[in-house]
Write an enzyme that holds these catalytic residues in place. Sequence first.
Site, PDB file in Angstrom:
ATOM      1  N   SER A  12       0.842  -1.200   0.000  1.00  0.00           N
ATOM      2  CA  SER A  12       0.000   0.000   0.000  1.00  0.00           C
ATOM      3  C   SER A  12       0.873   1.243   0.000  1.00  0.00           C
ATOM      4  CB  SER A  12      -0.848  -0.037   1.281  1.00  0.00           C
ATOM      5  OG  SER A  12      -1.432   1.208   1.527  1.00  0.00           O
ATOM      6  N   LYS A  44       1.952  -3.831   6.896  1.00  0.00           N
ATOM      7  CA  LYS A  44       2.363  -3.901   5.476  1.00  0.00           C
ATOM      8  C   LYS A  44       3.876  -3.729   5.359  1.00  0.00           C
ATOM      9  CE  LYS A  44      -1.576  -4.602   3.527  1.00  0.00           C
ATOM     10  NZ  LYS A  44      -1.854  -5.873   2.865  1.00  0.00           N
ATOM     11  N   TYR A  87      -1.879  -0.845  10.938  1.00  0.00           N
ATOM     12  CA  TYR A  87      -2.135  -1.420   9.614  1.00  0.00           C
ATOM     13  C   TYR A  87      -0.929  -1.184   8.698  1.00  0.00           C
ATOM     14  CZ  TYR A  87      -3.666  -1.680   4.795  1.00  0.00           C
ATOM     15  OH  TYR A  87      -3.718  -1.964   3.450  1.00  0.00           O
TER      16      TYR A  87
HETATM   17  P1  NAD Z   1     -11.102  -6.917   1.294  1.00  0.00           P
HETATM   18  O1  NAD Z   1     -11.315  -6.900   2.764  1.00  0.00           O
HETATM   19  O2  NAD Z   1     -12.271  -6.662   0.420  1.00  0.00           O
HETATM   20  O3  NAD Z   1     -10.414  -8.279   0.847  1.00  0.00           O
HETATM   21  C1  NAD Z   1      -9.546  -8.999   1.685  1.00  0.00           C
HETATM   22  C2  NAD Z   1     -10.018 -10.436   1.670  1.00  0.00           C
HETATM   23  O4  NAD Z   1      -9.142 -11.222   2.494  1.00  0.00           O
HETATM   24  C3  NAD Z   1     -11.430 -10.607   2.230  1.00  0.00           C
HETATM   25  O5  NAD Z   1     -12.189 -11.363   1.328  1.00  0.00           O
HETATM   26  C4  NAD Z   1     -11.226 -11.350   3.562  1.00  0.00           C
HETATM   27  O6  NAD Z   1     -12.308 -12.196   3.846  1.00  0.00           O
HETATM   28  C5  NAD Z   1      -9.934 -12.104   3.276  1.00  0.00           C
HETATM   29  N1  NAD Z   1      -9.132 -12.418   4.471  1.00  0.00           N
HETATM   30  C6  NAD Z   1      -8.745 -11.579   5.464  1.00  0.00           C
HETATM   31  N2  NAD Z   1      -7.981 -12.225   6.347  1.00  0.00           N
HETATM   32  C7  NAD Z   1      -7.871 -13.518   5.908  1.00  0.00           C
HETATM   33  C8  NAD Z   1      -7.210 -14.673   6.391  1.00  0.00           C
HETATM   34  N3  NAD Z   1      -6.532 -14.645   7.535  1.00  0.00           N
HETATM   35  N4  NAD Z   1      -7.290 -15.806   5.679  1.00  0.00           N
HETATM   36  C9  NAD Z   1      -8.004 -15.850   4.527  1.00  0.00           C
HETATM   37  N5  NAD Z   1      -8.658 -14.798   4.015  1.00  0.00           N
HETATM   38  C10 NAD Z   1      -8.598 -13.637   4.712  1.00  0.00           C
HETATM   39  O7  NAD Z   1      -9.927  -5.857   0.997  1.00  0.00           O
HETATM   40  P2  NAD Z   1      -9.406  -5.316  -0.400  1.00  0.00           P
HETATM   41  O8  NAD Z   1      -9.781  -3.889  -0.498  1.00  0.00           O
HETATM   42  O9  NAD Z   1      -9.786  -6.245  -1.471  1.00  0.00           O
HETATM   43  O10 NAD Z   1      -7.836  -5.376  -0.135  1.00  0.00           O
HETATM   44  C11 NAD Z   1      -7.075  -6.490  -0.504  1.00  0.00           C
HETATM   45  C12 NAD Z   1      -5.649  -6.285  -0.027  1.00  0.00           C
HETATM   46  O11 NAD Z   1      -5.129  -5.073  -0.582  1.00  0.00           O
HETATM   47  C13 NAD Z   1      -5.497  -6.155   1.477  1.00  0.00           C
HETATM   48  O12 NAD Z   1      -4.319  -6.815   1.874  1.00  0.00           O
HETATM   49  C14 NAD Z   1      -5.361  -4.666   1.693  1.00  0.00           C
HETATM   50  O13 NAD Z   1      -4.615  -4.368   2.848  1.00  0.00           O
HETATM   51  C15 NAD Z   1      -4.624  -4.247   0.450  1.00  0.00           C
HETATM   52  N6  NAD Z   1      -4.847  -2.840   0.078  1.00  0.00           N
HETATM   53  C16 NAD Z   1      -6.129  -2.393  -0.100  1.00  0.00           C
HETATM   54  C17 NAD Z   1      -6.345  -1.063  -0.437  1.00  0.00           C
HETATM   55  C18 NAD Z   1      -7.752  -0.527  -0.591  1.00  0.00           C
HETATM   56  O14 NAD Z   1      -7.926   0.698  -0.505  1.00  0.00           O
HETATM   57  N7  NAD Z   1      -8.756  -1.358  -0.860  1.00  0.00           N
HETATM   58  C19 NAD Z   1      -5.261  -0.196  -0.582  1.00  0.00           C
HETATM   59  C20 NAD Z   1      -3.969  -0.691  -0.413  1.00  0.00           C
HETATM   60  C21 NAD Z   1      -3.782  -2.027  -0.067  1.00  0.00           C
HETATM   61  C1  WQD Z   2      -9.346   9.904   0.826  1.00  0.00           C
HETATM   62  C2  WQD Z   2      -9.548  11.391   1.018  1.00  0.00           C
HETATM   63  C3  WQD Z   2      -9.839  12.018   3.308  1.00  0.00           C
HETATM   64  C4  WQD Z   2     -13.666   9.980   3.906  1.00  0.00           C
HETATM   65  C5  WQD Z   2      -6.817   4.855   2.967  1.00  0.00           C
HETATM   66  C6  WQD Z   2      -5.778   4.150   3.791  1.00  0.00           C
HETATM   67  C7  WQD Z   2      -4.672   3.660   2.908  1.00  0.00           C
HETATM   68  C8  WQD Z   2      -5.203   2.808   1.743  1.00  0.00           C
HETATM   69  C9  WQD Z   2      -6.309   3.517   1.021  1.00  0.00           C
HETATM   70  C10 WQD Z   2      -5.120   0.520   2.343  1.00  0.00           C
HETATM   71  C11 WQD Z   2      -8.782  11.961   2.218  1.00  0.00           C
HETATM   72  C12 WQD Z   2     -11.087  12.311   2.524  1.00  0.00           C
HETATM   73  C13 WQD Z   2     -12.491  10.468   3.360  1.00  0.00           C
HETATM   74  C14 WQD Z   2     -14.707  10.884   4.239  1.00  0.00           C
HETATM   75  C15 WQD Z   2     -13.334  12.703   3.456  1.00  0.00           C
HETATM   76  N1  WQD Z   2      -5.773   1.590   2.197  1.00  0.00           N
HETATM   77  N2  WQD Z   2     -12.332  11.808   3.137  1.00  0.00           N
HETATM   78  N3  WQD Z   2     -14.497  12.218   3.997  1.00  0.00           N
HETATM   79  O1  WQD Z   2      -6.991   7.907   3.753  1.00  0.00           O
HETATM   80  O2  WQD Z   2      -6.109   8.236   1.403  1.00  0.00           O
HETATM   81  O3  WQD Z   2      -6.216   5.980   2.328  1.00  0.00           O
HETATM   82  O4  WQD Z   2      -7.313   3.954   1.955  1.00  0.00           O
HETATM   83  O5  WQD Z   2      -3.946   0.317   2.251  1.00  0.00           O
HETATM   84  O6  WQD Z   2      -3.806   2.942   3.726  1.00  0.00           O
HETATM   85  O7  WQD Z   2      -5.275   5.043   4.753  1.00  0.00           O
HETATM   86  O8  WQD Z   2      -8.316   7.111   1.725  1.00  0.00           O
HETATM   87  O9  WQD Z   2     -10.665   7.156   1.046  1.00  0.00           O
HETATM   88  O10 WQD Z   2     -10.113   7.282   3.513  1.00  0.00           O
HETATM   89  O11 WQD Z   2      -9.596   9.232   2.040  1.00  0.00           O
HETATM   90  O12 WQD Z   2     -13.190  13.905   3.264  1.00  0.00           O
HETATM   91  O13 WQD Z   2     -15.759  10.507   4.749  1.00  0.00           O
HETATM   92  O14 WQD Z   2     -10.940  11.624   1.317  1.00  0.00           O
HETATM   93  O15 WQD Z   2      -9.605  13.019   4.276  1.00  0.00           O
HETATM   94  O16 WQD Z   2      -8.374  13.261   1.861  1.00  0.00           O
HETATM   95  P1  WQD Z   2      -6.864   7.420   2.382  1.00  0.00           P
HETATM   96  P2  WQD Z   2      -9.750   7.620   2.107  1.00  0.00           P
END
Ligand code: NAD
Ligand code: WQD
Length: 343
Positions: free
Chosen positions: A124, A152, A148
């Site tokens: 991330s 990562k 979190y």
């Molecule tokens: P999500 O929660 O929709 O998907 C994660 C999946 O992993 C879920 O289906 C959950 O049931 C499964 N899971 C969790 N723990 C588990 C375990 N111990 N064993 C088996 N399955 C398990 O999340 P997402 O948005 O699809 O994110 C996927 C990955 O990408 C995550 O690792 C997240 O940290 C990373 N990521 C997401 C974002 C985002 O904004 N969505 C941003 C950066 C990184």
């Molecule tokens: C985006 C922008 C908020 C909600 C997060 C995690 C990051 C990654 C992606 C997993 C910011 C603003 C938000 C609301 C708002 N996830 N906002 N009102 O914080 O960039 O990233 O998700 O790895 O680790 O931190 O994403 O969508 O929460 O916010 O004004 O109700 O929207 O302040 O500027 P963020 P976000």
Amino acid sequence: MTVLVTGGAGYLGSHTCIELLNADFNVVVLDNLSNSNIESLNRVSKITNKSLHFIEGDIRDRDILQKIFTENDIKIVIHFAGLKAVGESCEVPLNYFDNNVYGSIVLFQEMEKAGIKKMVFSSSATVYGEPEKLPLTEDMQLSATNPYGRSKLMIEDICRDLEVSDSIIKNNCPWAITLLRYFNPVGAHESGLIGEDPNGIPNNLMPFISQVAVGKIKQLKVFGGDYDTVDGTGVRDYIHVVDLARGHVKAVQALENNLKGVTAINLGTGNGKSVLQLVKAFEQQNNKQIPYEIVGRRAGDVAACFASAERAQSILGWKAELDVNAMVKDTWRWQSNNPDGYC
Ligand code: NAD
Ligand code: WQD
């Protein structure tokens, strides 16, 4: 070629399964459904007209992993499984280290035993901490500002230590790991059949906007209107989930073609959009009003964060193609067709 997708029933995983199946990979999904619904995978099959092999289970369960690796000819693992809510990670950090870090260690140990050492890992942009300079390039300093993010960063560090171990103990099957650092994934598959289905009140901006649009939440709170940005609101690099999924296929293909070592790659567009720019795009494209109020800044937020997308282009031959209009339209198609998500 068979790929194991951990967390494949989730938001990013289900979209990636579609692109993998479309590219003719065999797909095995391991997911404990702790934050997803099996219906997402039924719909993946419906969209692609192809089937995948689903196993309900946890990445911390060695028996399940051994069975999967024995019964399937897995060549590459895409490791999405993990917990992802920043706020929750501050409340229950041990759950995050147990699920994300310990879970990854168990997975890597069982992969190593099975001789499977090619992996794409869901990292991330959070590993850049407070951006020292923009755009963010992969060689910049890394840090974490919450459990979190620390989980990562720890997993990234474990992967880099595996590369060091390969350089000490020379063997003919070294690790090859691509750390994909996602920026802000949004949007949904254009069919409107799969999308993001958060539990309870969404933490992230786009699902919050779409729940305001569908009438589940009255008003968006914009966190901070006094940042040094184009209009005072926070700027992020929003990337369409289908682009992100295609980036995974490119990453798998690069590993198939013998990309070596541990390589960190940003998946972003390279462009930042402010909160209000996203709101305006949603309103215009979908003909919906999004009532909002500007409130105080959210703790831990940075003013702006966007990627350099050059390494993804040069190493993977990938760049984001879908613009912000596609992101907001596809989000709304999913949300309006499925107001209660997969339920
Ligand atoms: P999500 O929660 O929709 O998907 C994660 C999946 O992993 C879920 O289906 C959950 O049931 C499964 N899971 C969790 N723990 C588990 C375990 N111990 N064993 C088996 N399955 C398990 O999340 P997402 O948005 O699809 O994110 C996927 C990955 O990408 C995550 O690792 C997240 O940290 C990373 N990521 C997401 C974002 C985002 O904004 N969505 C941003 C950066 C990184
Ligand atoms: C985006 C922008 C908020 C909600 C997060 C995690 C990051 C990654 C992606 C997993 C910011 C603003 C938000 C609301 C708002 N996830 N906002 N009102 O914080 O960039 O990233 O998700 O790895 O680790 O931190 O994403 O969508 O929460 O916010 O004004 O109700 O929207 O302040 O500027 P963020 P976000």
